[in-house]
Write a protein that holds these residues in place. Structure first.
Motif, mmCIF file in Angstrom:
data_model
loop_
_atom_site.group_PDB
_atom_site.id
_atom_site.type_symbol
_atom_site.label_atom_id
_atom_site.label_comp_id
_atom_site.label_asym_id
_atom_site.label_seq_id
_atom_site.Cartn_x
_atom_site.Cartn_y
_atom_site.Cartn_z
ATOM 1 N N ASN A 1 0.245 -1.812 0.042
ATOM 2 C CA ASN A 1 -0.170 -0.006 -0.394
ATOM 3 C C ASN A 1 1.100 1.352 -0.047
ATOM 4 N N ARG A 2 1.905 0.714 -0.541
ATOM 5 C CA ARG A 2 2.808 1.849 -0.445
ATOM 6 C C ARG A 2 3.051 2.283 -2.110
ATOM 7 N N LYS A 3 3.200 3.911 -2.523
ATOM 8 C CA LYS A 3 3.238 4.054 -3.759
ATOM 9 C C LYS A 3 4.920 4.220 -4.199
ATOM 10 N N ILE A 4 5.414 3.580 -5.478
ATOM 11 C CA ILE A 4 6.857 3.118 -5.497
ATOM 12 C C ILE A 4 6.722 4.352 -7.312
ATOM 13 N N THR A 5 8.290 4.915 -7.215
ATOM 14 C CA THR A 5 8.445 5.770 -8.337
ATOM 15 C C THR A 5 9.674 4.766 -8.627
ATOM 16 N N GLU A 6 10.276 4.422 -9.593
ATOM 17 C CA GLU A 6 10.909 4.363 -9.778
ATOM 18 C C GLU A 6 11.957 4.396 -11.403
ATOM 19 N N LEU A 7 12.629 4.990 -11.226
ATOM 20 C CA LEU A 7 13.654 4.465 -13.537
ATOM 21 C C LEU A 7 14.887 4.172 -12.983
ATOM 22 N N LYS A 8 14.543 3.245 -14.632
ATOM 23 C CA LYS A 8 15.299 2.218 -14.820
ATOM 24 C C LYS A 8 16.151 2.591 -16.409
ATOM 25 N N THR A 9 17.496 2.101 -16.448
ATOM 26 C CA THR A 9 17.419 2.560 -17.756
ATOM 27 C C THR A 9 17.667 0.771 -17.849
ATOM 28 N N ILE A 10 17.209 0.898 -20.097
ATOM 29 C CA ILE A 10 17.232 -0.868 -19.953
ATOM 30 C C ILE A 10 18.729 -0.939 -21.362
ATOM 31 N N SER A 11 20.032 -1.203 -21.515
ATOM 32 C CA SER A 11 20.088 -1.418 -22.372
ATOM 33 C C SER A 11 20.222 -2.730 -23.747
ATOM 34 N N MET A 12 19.876 -2.039 -24.811
ATOM 35 C CA MET A 12 19.880 -3.205 -25.709
ATOM 36 C C MET A 12 20.736 -3.216 -27.034
ATOM 37 N N ILE A 13 20.421 -4.754 -27.283
ATOM 38 C CA ILE A 13 21.195 -4.803 -29.269
ATOM 39 C C ILE A 13 20.045 -4.790 -30.089
ATOM 40 N N LYS A 14 20.648 -4.111 -31.455
ATOM 41 C CA LYS A 14 19.430 -5.372 -32.041
ATOM 42 C C LYS A 14 19.993 -6.326 -32.882
ATOM 43 N N GLN A 15 19.517 -7.721 -32.798
ATOM 44 C CA GLN A 15 19.941 -8.886 -33.022
ATOM 45 C C GLN A 15 18.532 -9.510 -33.889
ATOM 46 N N SER A 16 19.221 -10.312 -34.540
ATOM 47 C CA SER A 16 18.293 -9.786 -36.163
ATOM 48 C C SER A 16 17.192 -9.404 -36.520
ATOM 49 N N GLY A 17 17.133 -8.709 -36.800
ATOM 50 C CA GLY A 17 16.219 -7.133 -36.522
ATOM 51 C C GLY A 17 15.290 -7.414 -35.721
ATOM 52 N N ASP A 18 15.383 -7.408 -34.622
ATOM 53 C CA ASP A 18 14.920 -7.675 -33.664
ATOM 54 C C ASP A 18 15.758 -7.011 -32.141
ATOM 55 N N TRP A 19 15.183 -6.046 -30.978
ATOM 56 C CA TRP A 19 15.428 -5.554 -30.087
ATOM 57 C C TRP A 19 15.639 -6.344 -28.940
ATOM 58 N N LYS A 20 16.931 -6.428 -28.255
ATOM 59 C CA LYS A 20 17.329 -7.834 -27.564
ATOM 60 C C LYS A 20 17.438 -7.031 -25.774
ATOM 61 N N ILE A 21 17.257 -7.340 -24.580
ATOM 62 C CA ILE A 21 17.730 -6.299 -23.713
ATOM 63 C C ILE A 21 18.780 -7.222 -22.979
ATOM 64 N N VAL A 22 19.911 -6.695 -22.926
ATOM 65 C CA VAL A 22 20.943 -6.802 -22.306
ATOM 66 C C VAL A 22 21.567 -6.536 -21.151
ATOM 67 N N ASP A 23 20.840 -5.373 -20.283
ATOM 68 C CA ASP A 23 21.201 -5.694 -19.007
ATOM 69 C C ASP A 23 19.803 -4.297 -18.765
ATOM 70 N N VAL A 24 19.308 -3.999 -17.307
ATOM 71 C CA VAL A 24 18.804 -3.306 -16.973
ATOM 72 C C VAL A 24 19.515 -2.755 -15.216
ATOM 73 N N SER A 25 19.652 -1.772 -15.899
ATOM 74 C CA SER A 25 20.387 -0.557 -14.201
ATOM 75 C C SER A 25 19.107 0.504 -13.978
ATOM 76 N N ASN A 26 19.487 1.001 -12.630
ATOM 77 C CA ASN A 26 19.597 2.092 -12.117
ATOM 78 C C ASN A 26 19.552 3.463 -12.755
ATOM 79 N N THR A 27 18.774 3.886 -13.296
ATOM 80 C CA THR A 27 19.093 5.411 -13.536
ATOM 81 C C THR A 27 19.483 6.375 -13.029
ATOM 82 N N VAL A 28 19.575 6.838 -11.831
ATOM 83 C CA VAL A 28 20.143 7.269 -11.018
ATOM 84 C C VAL A 28 20.847 6.227 -9.548
ATOM 85 N N PRO A 29 21.535 6.539 -9.639
ATOM 86 C CA PRO A 29 22.445 5.553 -8.812
ATOM 87 C C PRO A 29 22.614 5.654 -7.616
#
Length: 152
Positions: free
Chosen positions: A124-152
Motif C-alpha cells: 500500500n505504498r506508492k513507488i516510482t523508479e527509473l530504470k535504464t534498459i540497454s539493448m542491442i539489435k539482433q536479427s532485426g529484433d531489439w534484445k535486452i542486454v542489461d537493466v540498471s538504475n537510472t539514478v544511482p
C-alpha cells in the motif's frame, strides 16, 4: 440464404476475426497513444510488462540476449527477477518511457538505451523508479542486454 452460403459467411467472419487479433501487447505510449513494435522503447516496455504481469518468464526470455536470458533463468520466477535484477517488488504496476532522450532513426542503430519510469504499489505504498534498459539489435529484433538504475 442456403446452407452453403451460410457456411461461407461463417468462415469469412471467423477468418476476419482471427486476422484482426493481435498477439503482441498493445502499448499506449508515444505520439497519439501509439508506438511501433519495431522501436527499442516498445521492446523495453514489453519486457518490463512481461516481468510484472505474466505468470512466467517466457516472454521476457524471448526479448533478452542469450547471456541475459541465462541470468534471468537463474532466478527461476518473475518475483525472483523483480527482487534481484530490477530490485523492485510491486503488486500493481504501470510503465512508460521517459520523455526526452528519444533518439530518432532507431531503425539504423545497433545499440540503444531506454529510460523507463515504473510506477506501482507495494504494501500500500506508492513507488516510482527509473530504470535504464540497454539493448542491442539482433536479427532485426531489439534484445535486452542489461537493466540498471537510472539514478544511482
Amino acid at each position: 440464404m442456403n446452407k452453403i452460403s451460410k457456411v461461407i459467411l461463417l468462415c469469412l467472419v471467423a477468418l476476419t476475426m482471427t486476422a484482426c487479433h493481435k498477439s503482441e501487447r498493445e502499448i499506449k505510449a508515444g505520439r497519439y497513444g501509439m508506438m511501433s513494435d519495431e522501436t527499442p522503447q516498445y521492446a523495453a516496455l514489453v519486457f518490463i510488462m512481461a516481468i510484472y504481469e505474466d505468470d512466467n518468464l517466457d516472454n521476457a526470455l524471448k526479448l533478452s540476449t542469450d547471456k541475459f536470458a541465462g541470468l534471468l533463468k537463474s532466478y527461476h520466477t518473475n518475483s525472483g527477477v523483480q527482487r534481484h535484477i530490477l530490485n523492485l517488488r510491486l503488486t500493481k504496476m504501470t510503465v512508460e518511457p521517459v520523455s526526452g532522450g528519444f533518439e530518432g532513426m532507431t531503425e539504423f542503430k545497433k545499440e540503444a538505451t531506454v529510460d523507463v519510469k515504473i510506477i506501482g504499489t507495494y504494501n500500500n505504498r506508492k513507488i516510482t523508479e527509473l530504470k535504464t534498459i540497454s539493448m542491442i539489435k539482433q536479427s532485426g529484433d531489439w534484445k535486452i542486454v542489461d537493466v540498471s538504475n537510472t539514478v544511482p
